[in-house]
Design a protein around this motif. Sequence first.
Motif, mmCIF file in Angstrom:
data_model
loop_
_atom_site.group_PDB
_atom_site.id
_atom_site.type_symbol
_atom_site.label_atom_id
_atom_site.label_comp_id
_atom_site.label_asym_id
_atom_site.label_seq_id
_atom_site.Cartn_x
_atom_site.Cartn_y
_atom_site.Cartn_z
ATOM 1 N N HIS A 109 0.807 -1.255 -0.097
ATOM 2 C CA HIS A 109 0.004 0.038 0.017
ATOM 3 C C HIS A 109 0.844 1.120 -0.001
ATOM 4 N N ARG A 129 -8.584 1.460 -14.004
ATOM 5 C CA ARG A 129 -8.792 1.565 -12.675
ATOM 6 C C ARG A 129 -7.188 2.373 -12.236
ATOM 7 N N PRO A 152 -10.511 2.982 -6.279
ATOM 8 C CA PRO A 152 -9.343 3.286 -5.532
ATOM 9 C C PRO A 152 -9.052 4.642 -5.226
ATOM 10 N N PRO A 153 -8.219 4.761 -4.178
ATOM 11 C CA PRO A 153 -7.898 6.147 -3.771
ATOM 12 C C PRO A 153 -6.892 6.789 -4.714
ATOM 13 N N ALA A 154 -7.035 8.183 -4.775
ATOM 14 C CA ALA A 154 -6.011 8.873 -5.730
ATOM 15 C C ALA A 154 -4.875 8.822 -4.824
ATOM 16 N N VAL A 155 -3.599 8.813 -5.756
ATOM 17 C CA VAL A 155 -2.296 8.833 -5.020
ATOM 18 C C VAL A 155 -1.542 10.013 -5.436
ATOM 19 N N ARG A 198 0.928 4.197 -3.069
ATOM 20 C CA ARG A 198 0.673 5.530 -2.719
ATOM 21 C C ARG A 198 1.938 6.349 -2.951
ATOM 22 N N THR A 247 -5.147 13.709 -11.234
ATOM 23 C CA THR A 247 -5.771 12.326 -11.834
ATOM 24 C C THR A 247 -6.341 12.518 -13.120
ATOM 25 N N THR A 270 -5.925 6.703 -10.412
ATOM 26 C CA THR A 270 -5.391 6.796 -9.277
ATOM 27 C C THR A 270 -4.333 7.953 -9.398
#
Length: 237
Positions: free
Chosen positions: A78, A150, A107-110, A82, A114, A154
């Motif tokens: 993880h 996908r 999925p969360p943005a890193v 990130r 984006t 992110t």
Amino acid sequence: MPETTAPYLRVRNLEAWYDESYVLQGVDFDVAEGEVVTLLGRNGAGKTTTLKAIMGLMPRASGSITFSGRDILGHPPHRIARAGIGYCPEERGIFGSLTVTENLVLPPAVAAETISLARIYEMFPNLAERRDSAGNKLSGGEQQMLAIGRILRTGARILLLDEPTEGLAPVIVQQIGRVIADMKKAGLTIVLVEQNFHFAAHVADRHYVVERGRVVDMIPGAELTAQEAKLRDYLGV
């Protein structure tokens, strides 16, 4: 002498094991920012294991992996994600009970910047048409598009793609090739594991040949035609 720029992704003496099986035996390669690089080799050579080791998914690994100047070997997956590395495994890993849109926004943005959902649908018109369909109702090609889309959502800056064209119809392979070219134009960096030699030849800047857990050769894209016979010998095709 002019200063040299450090590689965006640098892998040195990477070793990895599955239990007592010594799979990676000192893998070395570099990837510059904005490059598309392939890892080519026969089945079992260690290509997929290399991607898993970069993502922190191997139970035992040693050596050195630096991304954007930071050592990431030993970090949990993880944290590596990130940091800006996206991984698309061969099995794709989409959520079959969720719709296409739900898969894309989950999925969360890193990163602060984006790729928008609208842009993903522009890149993959098939997904736009199936946006309300469950993941397990998609074709293999649509699932592959969803898996790549996908990751793009992110904001990952380097993408690890494992066999993205395997088992897909030629028209879908061509579409994925166009998307990879678009991603490169947008400044993304890609490490591609690929068995389809002809596909890899058209999208990559350089080709690393992996044999028995080591990189044994590097062939620049510009020299591929001249060295095609040697590469075919490596691949057994």
